[in-house]
Design a protein around this motif. Structure first.
Motif, mmCIF file in Angstrom:
data_model
loop_
_atom_site.group_PDB
_atom_site.id
_atom_site.type_symbol
_atom_site.label_atom_id
_atom_site.label_comp_id
_atom_site.label_asym_id
_atom_site.label_seq_id
_atom_site.Cartn_x
_atom_site.Cartn_y
_atom_site.Cartn_z
ATOM 1 N N ASN A 187 0.666 -1.280 -0.119
ATOM 2 C CA ASN A 187 0.016 -0.326 0.046
ATOM 3 C C ASN A 187 0.827 1.086 -0.129
ATOM 4 N N MET A 188 1.684 1.431 -0.986
ATOM 5 C CA MET A 188 2.632 2.837 -1.115
ATOM 6 C C MET A 188 2.811 2.529 -2.594
ATOM 7 N N THR A 189 3.392 3.883 -2.742
ATOM 8 C CA THR A 189 3.898 4.205 -4.172
ATOM 9 C C THR A 189 5.412 3.169 -4.374
ATOM 10 N N THR A 190 5.391 3.625 -5.626
ATOM 11 C CA THR A 190 6.589 2.184 -6.624
ATOM 12 C C THR A 190 7.911 3.206 -5.738
ATOM 13 N N SER A 191 7.965 4.070 -5.402
ATOM 14 C CA SER A 191 8.965 5.496 -5.568
ATOM 15 C C SER A 191 9.290 4.769 -4.014
ATOM 16 N N ASN A 192 8.079 5.105 -3.402
ATOM 17 C CA ASN A 192 8.247 4.643 -1.938
ATOM 18 C C ASN A 192 8.953 3.378 -1.736
ATOM 19 N N ALA A 193 8.328 2.874 -2.413
ATOM 20 C CA ALA A 193 8.855 1.233 -2.315
ATOM 21 C C ALA A 193 10.618 0.865 -2.356
ATOM 22 N N ILE A 194 10.406 1.658 -3.596
ATOM 23 C CA ILE A 194 12.494 1.710 -3.919
ATOM 24 C C ILE A 194 12.736 2.188 -2.851
ATOM 25 N N ARG A 195 12.946 2.943 -2.074
ATOM 26 C CA ARG A 195 13.446 4.116 -1.414
ATOM 27 C C ARG A 195 13.519 3.653 -0.258
ATOM 28 N N THR A 196 12.625 2.678 0.563
ATOM 29 C CA THR A 196 12.189 2.208 1.710
ATOM 30 C C THR A 196 12.885 0.512 0.799
ATOM 31 N N LEU A 197 13.632 0.280 0.039
ATOM 32 C CA LEU A 197 13.765 -0.876 0.378
ATOM 33 C C LEU A 197 15.513 -0.795 -0.085
ATOM 34 N N GLY A 198 15.376 0.401 -0.689
ATOM 35 C CA GLY A 198 16.823 0.626 -0.443
ATOM 36 C C GLY A 198 17.247 1.346 1.176
ATOM 37 N N SER A 199 16.523 1.400 2.082
ATOM 38 C CA SER A 199 16.807 1.836 2.939
ATOM 39 C C SER A 199 17.194 0.987 4.081
ATOM 40 N N LEU A 200 16.209 -0.126 3.813
ATOM 41 C CA LEU A 200 16.406 -2.125 4.334
ATOM 42 C C LEU A 200 18.160 -2.431 4.126
ATOM 43 N N VAL A 201 18.181 -2.026 3.153
ATOM 44 C CA VAL A 201 18.809 -2.643 2.339
ATOM 45 C C VAL A 201 20.746 -1.471 2.858
ATOM 46 N N ALA A 202 20.963 -0.341 2.631
ATOM 47 C CA ALA A 202 21.517 0.733 3.859
ATOM 48 C C ALA A 202 21.571 0.059 5.685
ATOM 49 N N ASP A 203 20.644 -0.906 6.240
ATOM 50 C CA ASP A 203 21.450 -0.933 7.036
ATOM 51 C C ASP A 203 21.541 -2.114 7.922
ATOM 52 N N GLY A 204 21.886 -2.808 5.812
ATOM 53 C CA GLY A 204 22.229 -4.286 6.421
ATOM 54 C C GLY A 204 20.834 -5.392 6.758
#
Length: 228
Positions: A187-204
């Motif tokens: 339930n989010m926009t594709t751009s938000n999903a990409i950014r949030t996925l990136g933050s989970l990657v950055a956090d290891g």
């Protein structure tokens, strides 16, 4: 249709049918194949078949506020759906779309209903499933309205793990969803999903290669999912 094929699609309740009921289900079942992205049915179409997944994966989706697509459920081999709207005497409220090359067995719902009238165990199977789905829907509603986007994405990834499991390495989720589907599930926009996925990657917590997601830190993902 061969009994071994239909048994794969109805494994959840095949054992609840007697020999005569199994035979008539096999005789009436229709096998259909769908390409990736092809619709099995659309919103507003009549509900006439129980859809039993033999191979592939299917998503149920619906347009939400602002024209954004929302994935409500996903199904894989051995699972079945399409009966809720029939029992409710409604047209389909969602669209069913093949997520990959998919083969299904279609069993007329009027036959399923007729068997339910003389087979209490089968009737209770559908009652339990509908009750379980209602509870899951209530929980999902709370999640999608109260959790922050990291929590929503963490829950979606957890759902994928629970549903599809891991590949042989024990870390890579055995499902490859495009970012659009991951967003629609969360339930989010594709751009938000990409950014949030990136933050989970950055956090290891995750490692991402194309559409493949590898879970590096299950405990952190569990914490985000639990705390929203």
């Amino acid at each position: 249709m061969a009994e071994t094929d239909i048994r794969r699609g109805l494994q959840d309740f095949w054992g609840l049918l007697d020999d005569d009921q199994r035979q008539v289900v096999c005789n009436r079942a229709i096998v259909q194949s769908y390409s990736k992205g092809e619709s099995l049915y659309k919103v507003g179409e009549g509900s006439t078949y129980l859809v039993c997944v033999l191979t592939g994966h299917i998503k149920l989706e619906k347009l939400g506020v602002g024209g954004r697509m929302q994935i409500t459920r996903m199904f894989g081999p051995g699972e079945n759906f399409g009966y809720r709207s029939f029992f409710a005497r409604q047209d389909h409220q969602t669209e069913a779309v093949a997520m990959a090359a998919t083969q299904v067995a279609l069993v007329p719902m009027e036959l399923i209903e007729k068997i339910c009238l003389v087979n209490a165990q089968l009737a209770m199977y559908f009652v339990r499933n509908l009750a379980t789905d209602l509870g899951a829907s209530d929980e999902r509603t709370i999640t999608l309205t109260q959790k922050h986007i990291r929590g929503r994405l963490a829950e979606s990834i957890t759902m994928l793990i629970d549903k599809y499991g891991y590949e042989a390495d024990g870390m890579t989720i055995n499902a490859a969803l495009p970012r659009e589907d991951l967003a629609a599930l969360s339930n989010m926009t594709t751009s938000n999903a990409i950014r949030t996925l990136g933050s989970l990657v950055a956090d290891g917590i995750l490692q991402v290669e194309g559409r493949r997601i590898r879970l590096l830190n299950p405990e952190k993902l569990k914490h985000i999912n639990a705390n929203g």
